[in-house]
Write an enzyme that holds these catalytic residues in place. Structure first.
Site, PDB file in Angstrom:
ATOM      1  N   GLY A 167      -6.876 -42.441  -7.603  1.00  0.00           N
ATOM      2  CA  GLY A 167      -8.330 -42.416  -7.571  1.00  0.00           C
ATOM      3  C   GLY A 167      -8.914 -43.773  -7.873  1.00  0.00           C
ATOM      4  O   GLY A 167      -8.196 -44.746  -8.145  1.00  0.00           O
ATOM      5  N   THR A 210      -6.378 -37.814 -14.283  1.00  0.00           N
ATOM      6  CA  THR A 210      -6.860 -38.862 -13.379  1.00  0.00           C
ATOM      7  C   THR A 210      -8.380 -38.944 -13.449  1.00  0.00           C
ATOM      8  O   THR A 210      -8.956 -40.034 -13.536  1.00  0.00           O
ATOM      9  CB  THR A 210      -6.411 -38.596 -11.935  1.00  0.00           C
ATOM     10  OG1 THR A 210      -4.984 -38.655 -11.859  1.00  0.00           O
ATOM     11  CG2 THR A 210      -6.996 -39.624 -10.974  1.00  0.00           C
ATOM     12  N   GLU A 214     -10.702 -42.060 -14.608  1.00  0.00           N
ATOM     13  CA  GLU A 214     -11.664 -42.687 -13.697  1.00  0.00           C
ATOM     14  C   GLU A 214     -13.101 -42.540 -14.193  1.00  0.00           C
ATOM     15  O   GLU A 214     -13.917 -43.453 -14.017  1.00  0.00           O
ATOM     16  CB  GLU A 214     -11.523 -42.102 -12.292  1.00  0.00           C
ATOM     17  CG  GLU A 214     -10.160 -42.336 -11.641  1.00  0.00           C
ATOM     18  CD  GLU A 214      -9.776 -43.805 -11.511  1.00  0.00           C
ATOM     19  OE1 GLU A 214     -10.666 -44.669 -11.624  1.00  0.00           O
ATOM     20  OE2 GLU A 214      -8.580 -44.084 -11.316  1.00  0.00           O
ATOM     21  N   TRP A 225      -4.871 -52.816 -21.107  1.00  0.00           N
ATOM     22  CA  TRP A 225      -4.232 -54.145 -21.035  1.00  0.00           C
ATOM     23  C   TRP A 225      -5.158 -55.171 -20.383  1.00  0.00           C
ATOM     24  O   TRP A 225      -4.767 -56.322 -20.168  1.00  0.00           O
ATOM     25  CB  TRP A 225      -2.897 -54.055 -20.292  1.00  0.00           C
ATOM     26  CG  TRP A 225      -3.014 -53.762 -18.822  1.00  0.00           C
ATOM     27  CD1 TRP A 225      -2.998 -54.652 -17.800  1.00  0.00           C
ATOM     28  CD2 TRP A 225      -3.170 -52.480 -18.212  1.00  0.00           C
ATOM     29  NE1 TRP A 225      -3.135 -54.019 -16.585  1.00  0.00           N
ATOM     30  CE2 TRP A 225      -3.240 -52.671 -16.815  1.00  0.00           C
ATOM     31  CE3 TRP A 225      -3.263 -51.174 -18.699  1.00  0.00           C
ATOM     32  CZ2 TRP A 225      -3.409 -51.620 -15.914  1.00  0.00           C
ATOM     33  CZ3 TRP A 225      -3.427 -50.131 -17.804  1.00  0.00           C
ATOM     34  CH2 TRP A 225      -3.493 -50.363 -16.431  1.00  0.00           C
ATOM     35  N   ASP A 233      -9.818 -55.652 -23.075  1.00  0.00           N
ATOM     36  CA  ASP A 233     -10.525 -54.463 -22.593  1.00  0.00           C
ATOM     37  C   ASP A 233     -11.886 -54.320 -23.252  1.00  0.00           C
ATOM     38  O   ASP A 233     -12.567 -53.301 -23.080  1.00  0.00           O
ATOM     39  CB  ASP A 233      -9.683 -53.202 -22.802  1.00  0.00           C
ATOM     40  CG  ASP A 233      -9.514 -52.830 -24.269  1.00  0.00           C
ATOM     41  OD1 ASP A 233      -9.843 -53.661 -25.146  1.00  0.00           O
ATOM     42  OD2 ASP A 233      -9.047 -51.711 -24.545  1.00  0.00           O
TER      43      ASP A 233
END
Length: 400
Positions: A167, A210, A214, A225, A233
Site C-alpha cells: 500500500g 498494512t 499507511e 528508520w 523519523d
C-alpha cells in the site's frame, strides 16, 4: 512493502516546492508539540470519518462488507491500544506504548449530505494498477474513483496493486496542492483480517496492519528508520534504527549498534516498521502527539467533519452528569445509572464503531441496570440514552 516514500519522491519531483512546505510544516509541528508538552495538556479523542472505495476488475477483488468491517476493527483497536497483542508490562518498550486517542468510523453522510454506508464500489477495466497508474486510482475518469472531500474524510482505496507493494499513502502536506490525490491505497490481499486478507502469498499481512501503517503516514508519521541509514523519523521516543526490519526479530535487536540504539534494541514491533503483521503492536506517545499535530494542523478539517453513526452530532439536551456508566473501561460488564428522575420510556441503544446496533433495552422505571457487551469483543462502543427524541451518548471501552 510500503510505497509511500516512492509516492512522496514522485510528488516532490513534480512539485519542487513541496519539500520546502514540508520543512516549514515540520517547524510548526515541533512548536505545536512543544506547546502541548509545556502545557501538559491531556490528549483529546479524535474521530475520523472513513470512506472505503473498492475498485475491482475480477469479482474476487470486490471484497465483502465484513472484510471492510474487520479492517475498521483493527484500526480502532490499534489506534486506541485495544489490540489483543498490545505489549505486556514486562516488555522493555511497554512504557513507551500509547493509546493514540484516534478512532475511525465508516461515514454515514456523503459529501452531498446523503445517507451512506461509507463504502463505494467501482467496476473497472483496469486489471492491475501498475506503478505509473497509481494516481488514476483516485480518478473516476481513469477507471478509479474520485476521492471524497479529503479535508473531511479519510479515503481508503482497496485495489489490485501490481507486484508486491502492500500500500501507500499521501502525507498531509500533499493535500495543499494535490487534494484530488489524497488518501490511502491498500492491495485487496492485505486489507482487513477476513476474506481475501493473506491470500496470494501475503499470509504475513493478514492482520490488517498494512492499513494501520499507511494511515500512520497519512497522519504524518515516518518509518522509524527515517528512510535512511540511521535516519530521523522526527519522533523522540522511537529508538534509532539502522534500516527496515522484516519478519519477526527477537529482542534485543541491534542493541548498541551503529545508530547508538539503546540496550533494548530497535523498536521493530512499532507499526511504522516493516515487521510481519503479527509482530506489530504499538505506537509511541511521541507518535501519537505527532498525529495529533497533523489533525490540528493541515488536517484540521477533520475536527469539524460530519462524524458517523452515533459518535457525534447528537442533540445532547440532557445533563451529561445524570447518565453514568461504570466501570469504564471494563471487561464487558457495565453499570448504567440514570439519576434525572424520569425513567419511563427511556431506551438504551449500543452501537459499535461502524454505527451498527448491537444491543437495545429499556429502563422501564429502573434507575440502575447492567449492560453486558462481553460477547461483542474488545473495542469502542457508543451507548445512547433516548427519551422524547432527545439523546445522550457516551463512549465505553471493552478490554480484556
Amino acid at each position: 512493502k510500503c510505497a509511500t516514500m516512492n509516492h512522496l519522491n514522485k510528488s516532490i519531483s513534480n512539485d519542487p516546492t513541496l519539500l520546502k512546505r514540508m520543512e516549514a510544516t515540520e517547524v510548526n509541528i515541533q512548536k505545536w508539540i512543544a506547546s502541548q508538552q509545556s502545557a501538559r495538556q491531556a490528549a483529546a479523542t479524535y474521530t475520523i470519518p472513513v470512506v472505503v472505495h473498492v475498485i475491482y476488475n475480477a469479482d474476487i477483488e470486490n471484497i465483502s462488507d465484513d472484510q471492510i468491517k474487520s479492517q475498521m476493527t483493527v484500526l480502532n483497536n490499534d489506534f486506541r491500544k485495544l489490540n489483543a497483542d498490545s505489549l505486556v508490562s514486562s516488555h522493555p518498550f511497554y512504557n513507551a506504548t500509547s493509546d493514540a486517542a484516534i478512532e475511525f468510523c465508516l461515514a454515514s453522510i456523503d459529501p452531498s449530505g446523503n445517507a451512506t454506508n461509507g463504502i463505494t464500489r467501482t467496476k473497472t477495466t483496469v486489471s492491475t494498477w501498475l506503478e505509473d497508474m497509481q494516481d488514476d486510482i483516485k480518478s473516476t475518469a481513469n477507471g478509479g474513483h474520485d476521492n471524497w472531500d479529503p479535508a473531511k474524510y479519510l479515503n481508503l482505496y482497496v485495489v489490485n496493486l501490481d507486484g508486491t507493494t502492500l500500500g501507500f499513502a499521501t502525507f498531509p502536506d500533499e493535500l495543499v496542492e494535490k487534494p484530488s490525490l489524497d488518501g490511502v491505497v491498500i492491495r485487496y490481499e492485505a486489507f482487513g483480517t477476513t476474506g481475501t486478507a493473506g491470500t496470494s502469498g501475503f499470509d504475513v499481512n493478514k492482520g490488517g496492519r498494512t492499513a494501520t501503517h499507511e494511515v500512520g503516514h497519512w497522519l504524518n508519521l515516518r518509518h522509524i528508520w527515517g528512510d535512511d541509514l540511521c535516519g530521523n523519523d522526527y519522533v523522540d521516543d522511537t529508538e534509532p534504527a539502522k534500516e527496515a526490519n522484516y519478519g519477526c526479530p527477537t529482542l534485543p535487536h541491534n542493541a548498541g549498534g551503529a545508530c547508538n540504539t539503546g540496550a533494548n534494541g530497535e523498536m521493530f514491533m512499532n507499526y511504522m516498521d516493516y515487521a510481519d503483521d503479527n509482530c506489530m503492536a504499538m505506537f509511541t506517545k511521541g507518535q501519537a502527539t505527532r498525529m495529533h499535530a497533523a489533525i490540528n494542523g493541515i488536517r484540521s478539517g477533520l475536527l469539524t467533519a460530519q462524524k458517523c453513526g452515533t459518535a457525534t452530532g447528537l442533540n445532547d439536551s440532557f445533563d451529561e452528569r445524570s447518565f453514568e456508566i461504570f466501570p469504564n473501561p471494563s471487561n464487558g460488564h457495565f453499570n448504567v445509572k440514570y439519576t434525572n428522575g424520569q425513567t419511563k420510556n427511556i431506551n438504551i441503544t449500543v452501537m459499535n464503531v461502524l454505527g451498527e446496533k448491537v444491543k437495545s433495552l429499556d429502563l422501564n422505571g429502573l434507575t440502575n441496570t447492567e449492560l453486558d457487551l462481553n460477547e461483542y469483543g474488545v473495542g469502542v462502543y457508543f451507548v445512547k440514552l433516548t427519551f422524547a427524541n432527545k439523546t445522550i451518548t457516551k463512549k465505553v471501552f471493552v478490554t480484556k
